[in-house]
Write a protein that holds these residues in place. Sequence first.
Motif, PDB file in Angstrom:
ATOM      1  N   ARG A 129      23.458  53.850  34.558  1.00 15.14           N
ATOM      2  CA  ARG A 129      24.471  52.977  33.792  1.00 15.14           C
ATOM      3  C   ARG A 129      23.820  51.400  33.679  1.00 15.14           C
ATOM      4  O   ARG A 129      23.558  51.264  34.785  1.00 15.14           O
ATOM      5  CB  ARG A 129      25.735  53.089  34.026  1.00 15.14           C
ATOM      6  CG  ARG A 129      26.367  54.516  33.550  1.00 15.14           C
ATOM      7  CD  ARG A 129      27.525  54.768  34.369  1.00 15.14           C
ATOM      8  NE  ARG A 129      27.407  55.535  35.437  1.00 15.14           N
ATOM      9  CZ  ARG A 129      28.315  56.014  36.283  1.00 15.14           C
ATOM     10  NH1 ARG A 129      29.705  55.604  36.175  1.00 15.14           N
ATOM     11  NH2 ARG A 129      28.049  56.659  37.330  1.00 15.14           N
ATOM     12  N   ALA A 130      24.215  50.753  32.395  1.00 14.35           N
ATOM     13  CA  ALA A 130      24.051  49.338  32.700  1.00 14.35           C
ATOM     14  C   ALA A 130      24.539  48.677  33.730  1.00 14.35           C
ATOM     15  O   ALA A 130      23.951  47.800  34.253  1.00 14.35           O
ATOM     16  CB  ALA A 130      24.165  48.900  31.242  1.00 14.35           C
ATOM     17  N   ALA A 131      25.825  48.967  33.990  1.00 12.71           N
ATOM     18  CA  ALA A 131      26.622  48.140  34.866  1.00 12.71           C
ATOM     19  C   ALA A 131      26.392  48.553  36.081  1.00 12.71           C
ATOM     20  O   ALA A 131      26.904  48.185  37.389  1.00 12.71           O
ATOM     21  CB  ALA A 131      28.059  48.264  34.365  1.00 12.71           C
ATOM     22  N   ALA A 132      25.479  49.582  36.690  1.00 12.02           N
ATOM     23  CA  ALA A 132      25.415  50.250  37.912  1.00 12.02           C
ATOM     24  C   ALA A 132      24.726  49.168  38.895  1.00 12.02           C
ATOM     25  O   ALA A 132      23.773  48.251  38.424  1.00 12.02           O
ATOM     26  CB  ALA A 132      24.358  51.626  37.886  1.00 12.02           C
ATOM     27  N   PRO A 133      24.933  48.989  39.941  1.00 10.04           N
ATOM     28  CA  PRO A 133      24.460  48.147  40.787  1.00 10.04           C
ATOM     29  C   PRO A 133      22.775  48.595  41.237  1.00 10.04           C
ATOM     30  O   PRO A 133      22.337  50.001  41.243  1.00 10.04           O
ATOM     31  CB  PRO A 133      25.151  48.155  42.318  1.00 10.04           C
ATOM     32  CG  PRO A 133      25.874  49.575  42.263  1.00 10.04           C
ATOM     33  CD  PRO A 133      26.106  49.922  40.669  1.00 10.04           C
ATOM     34  N   HIS A 134      21.999  47.592  41.535  1.00 11.19           N
ATOM     35  CA  HIS A 134      20.927  47.840  41.744  1.00 11.19           C
ATOM     36  C   HIS A 134      20.476  47.926  43.205  1.00 11.19           C
ATOM     37  O   HIS A 134      20.777  47.109  43.899  1.00 11.19           O
ATOM     38  CB  HIS A 134      19.841  46.752  41.115  1.00 11.19           C
ATOM     39  CG  HIS A 134      18.373  46.841  41.225  1.00 11.19           C
ATOM     40  ND1 HIS A 134      17.603  46.083  41.011  1.00 11.19           N
ATOM     41  CD2 HIS A 134      17.877  47.979  41.617  1.00 11.19           C
ATOM     42  CE1 HIS A 134      16.272  46.448  41.297  1.00 11.19           C
ATOM     43  NE2 HIS A 134      16.457  47.881  41.583  1.00 11.19           N
ATOM     44  N   VAL A 135      20.205  48.979  43.669  1.00  8.65           N
ATOM     45  CA  VAL A 135      19.936  49.147  45.054  1.00  8.65           C
ATOM     46  C   VAL A 135      18.387  49.405  45.235  1.00  8.65           C
ATOM     47  O   VAL A 135      17.866  50.197  44.661  1.00  8.65           O
ATOM     48  CB  VAL A 135      20.509  50.227  45.761  1.00  8.65           C
ATOM     49  CG1 VAL A 135      20.576  50.618  47.142  1.00  8.65           C
ATOM     50  CG2 VAL A 135      22.077  50.480  45.455  1.00  8.65           C
ATOM     51  N   VAL A 136      17.842  48.622  46.220  1.00 15.13           N
ATOM     52  CA  VAL A 136      16.709  48.700  46.551  1.00 15.13           C
ATOM     53  C   VAL A 136      16.518  49.572  47.965  1.00 15.13           C
ATOM     54  O   VAL A 136      16.967  49.097  49.046  1.00 15.13           O
ATOM     55  CB  VAL A 136      15.697  47.478  46.971  1.00 15.13           C
ATOM     56  CG1 VAL A 136      14.260  47.602  47.319  1.00 15.13           C
ATOM     57  CG2 VAL A 136      15.656  46.780  45.465  1.00 15.13           C
ATOM     58  N   VAL A 137      15.737  50.691  48.116  1.00 17.74           N
ATOM     59  CA  VAL A 137      15.651  51.594  49.279  1.00 17.74           C
ATOM     60  C   VAL A 137      14.188  51.028  49.717  1.00 17.74           C
ATOM     61  O   VAL A 137      13.386  51.640  48.997  1.00 17.74           O
ATOM     62  CB  VAL A 137      15.861  52.845  49.268  1.00 17.74           C
ATOM     63  CG1 VAL A 137      15.627  53.768  50.431  1.00 17.74           C
ATOM     64  CG2 VAL A 137      17.389  53.067  48.349  1.00 17.74           C
ATOM     65  N   ILE A 138      14.069  50.778  51.129  1.00 18.43           N
ATOM     66  CA  ILE A 138      12.643  50.398  51.461  1.00 18.43           C
ATOM     67  C   ILE A 138      12.231  51.580  52.552  1.00 18.43           C
ATOM     68  O   ILE A 138      12.973  51.668  53.387  1.00 18.43           O
ATOM     69  CB  ILE A 138      12.573  49.031  52.167  1.00 18.43           C
ATOM     70  CG1 ILE A 138      13.084  47.983  51.203  1.00 18.43           C
ATOM     71  CG2 ILE A 138      11.322  48.714  52.694  1.00 18.43           C
ATOM     72  CD1 ILE A 138      14.319  47.553  51.463  1.00 18.43           C
ATOM     73  N   GLY A 139      11.441  52.394  51.995  1.00 22.46           N
ATOM     74  CA  GLY A 139      11.017  53.509  52.907  1.00 22.46           C
ATOM     75  C   GLY A 139      11.176  54.829  52.196  1.00 22.46           C
ATOM     76  O   GLY A 139      12.343  54.924  51.822  1.00 22.46           O
ATOM     77  N   ALA A 140      10.080  55.549  51.937  1.00 25.34           N
ATOM     78  CA  ALA A 140      10.418  56.803  51.426  1.00 25.34           C
ATOM     79  C   ALA A 140      10.213  57.847  52.189  1.00 25.34           C
ATOM     80  O   ALA A 140       9.569  58.968  51.930  1.00 25.34           O
ATOM     81  CB  ALA A 140       9.394  56.700  50.081  1.00 25.34           C
ATOM     82  N   GLY A 141      10.655  57.761  53.466  1.00 26.37           N
ATOM     83  CA  GLY A 141      10.471  58.998  54.457  1.00 26.37           C
ATOM     84  C   GLY A 141      11.814  59.866  54.368  1.00 26.37           C
ATOM     85  O   GLY A 141      12.248  59.618  53.342  1.00 26.37           O
ATOM     86  N   ALA A 142      12.117  60.540  55.242  1.00 27.63           N
ATOM     87  CA  ALA A 142      13.257  61.432  55.346  1.00 27.63           C
ATOM     88  C   ALA A 142      14.618  60.751  55.145  1.00 27.63           C
ATOM     89  O   ALA A 142      15.389  61.073  54.133  1.00 27.63           O
ATOM     90  CB  ALA A 142      13.308  62.173  56.565  1.00 27.63           C
TER      91      ALA A 142
END
Length: 400
Positions: free
Chosen positions: A24-37
Amino acid sequence: MLTRRTVLKLAAVPFVVAAGPSIRAAAPHVVVIGAGAFGGWTALSLARRGARVTIVDAWGPGNMRASSGGETRVIRGSYGDRVMYTRMAARALQLWRAHERAWGRQLYFPTGALWMFGTDDSFAKASVKAMGAEGLPVERPAFDDARRRWPQINFEGISSLMFEKEAGYLLARQSCAQVLDQARALGAEYRMAAARPPSPKGPMDRLPLEGGGSIVADVFVFACGPWLGRLFPDVIGTRVRPTRQETFYFGPSAGDTRFNEGQLPVWVDYRDRLIYGIPGNAHRGFKIADDTPGPDFDPTNGERENSPAQMAVARAFLKVRFPALAEAPLLGGEVCQYENSPDSHFIVDRHPGSPNVWLAGGGSGHGFKMGPALGEMVADLVITDGTPDAQLRLARFDKR
Ligand SMILES: Cc1cc2nc3c(=O)[nH]c(=O)nc-3n(C[C@H](O)[C@H](O)[C@H](O)COP(=O)(O)OP(=O)(O)OC[C@H]3O[C@@H](n4cnc5c(N)ncnc54)[C@H](O)[C@@H]3O)c2cc1C
């Protein structure tokens, strides 16, 4: 940062496996660093809850340097008296199965796990109790029965046994790639880039990248496995200690299927040290590993060649426990690293200096299986602005 309104709105999104809500447009933007488990499942859970997600990884999901980068990992519910992890494993099992069904792809192979103990039976007793409470089936096989079921094993030096029926193994690196694909299918963005160590004082508004540039976002989740201490030398530092861990794959004789899944479960020899293995699968050979933490290891530049010393440990063990494999040729090996916390509990907490920076790591050699449950937990904490279990928080180290 998340406002109270967005927090409540997102927290109300029900858990679904098959299809997540659209971004959704109003959703918070979360950056996840690391694509492991840890990072992958956190990103997927966040995307499913409606957050706008960007995943950043320096070398890719389940890459050869990552702790999640091996072929296979064990899933088990037995944790002695550490009941929090038995509970987490039970939830993870449920989620692995649900995702397999939803994705039409097998990642979990329920071979069962046979535990072999010396004279100290306390881990087994506590595990049986905790698994019973979680509805995880567990048996204490008699030796006559065990010798009939698994004649390939020599039980010399073993005083008691435990068999976990729903334990087994997971496809490790392939799961990481699958989880990332699924997160992207829900709208998450993926970038191959390296985060620069941030030193947040107060709310963080952008993630600085190596080579320049940055990503502006509302929340940042650092799930950088063995690199967590390098990114946060003050807050994490040596609290996540990467140690060199080796695995070996041996080859049974032509046509000999006794050491393959279907005929042999995952097995764990837990006496003065813990040595475990995974039966042959995908025609890749019989896997054996020593769980004892090895020397400190540099996850970026460390050479990943198996050592003669660890090879000798594996050979000597095979000779006793699996005599028919005593002369089996080595087919290959992996050198990986544990990311050990001082008490081998995971670390899940906010950065003490920044309310919108989360840290998730310290898998300590047992984190992979927990990915789906851990990811769900971290996503809920981020979305609801929650407080982690005290056993996972950084403050526990202050009491030492
Ligand atoms: C040999 C071995 C056997 C194991 N056996 C088991 C087992 O049987 N069962 C079990 O449950 N667990 C097991 N584990 C432990 C488990 O694999 C780990 O706890 C788990 O995979 C850790 O996942 P993670 O996501 O925290 O770390 P990782 O998988 O290492 O992921 C971290 C990611 O962060 C990325 N990254 C790092 N720094 C940066 C940066 N600056 N910018 C961007 N990206 C960055 C890396 O590229 C990496 O992809 C084992 C581990 C090893 C090594």
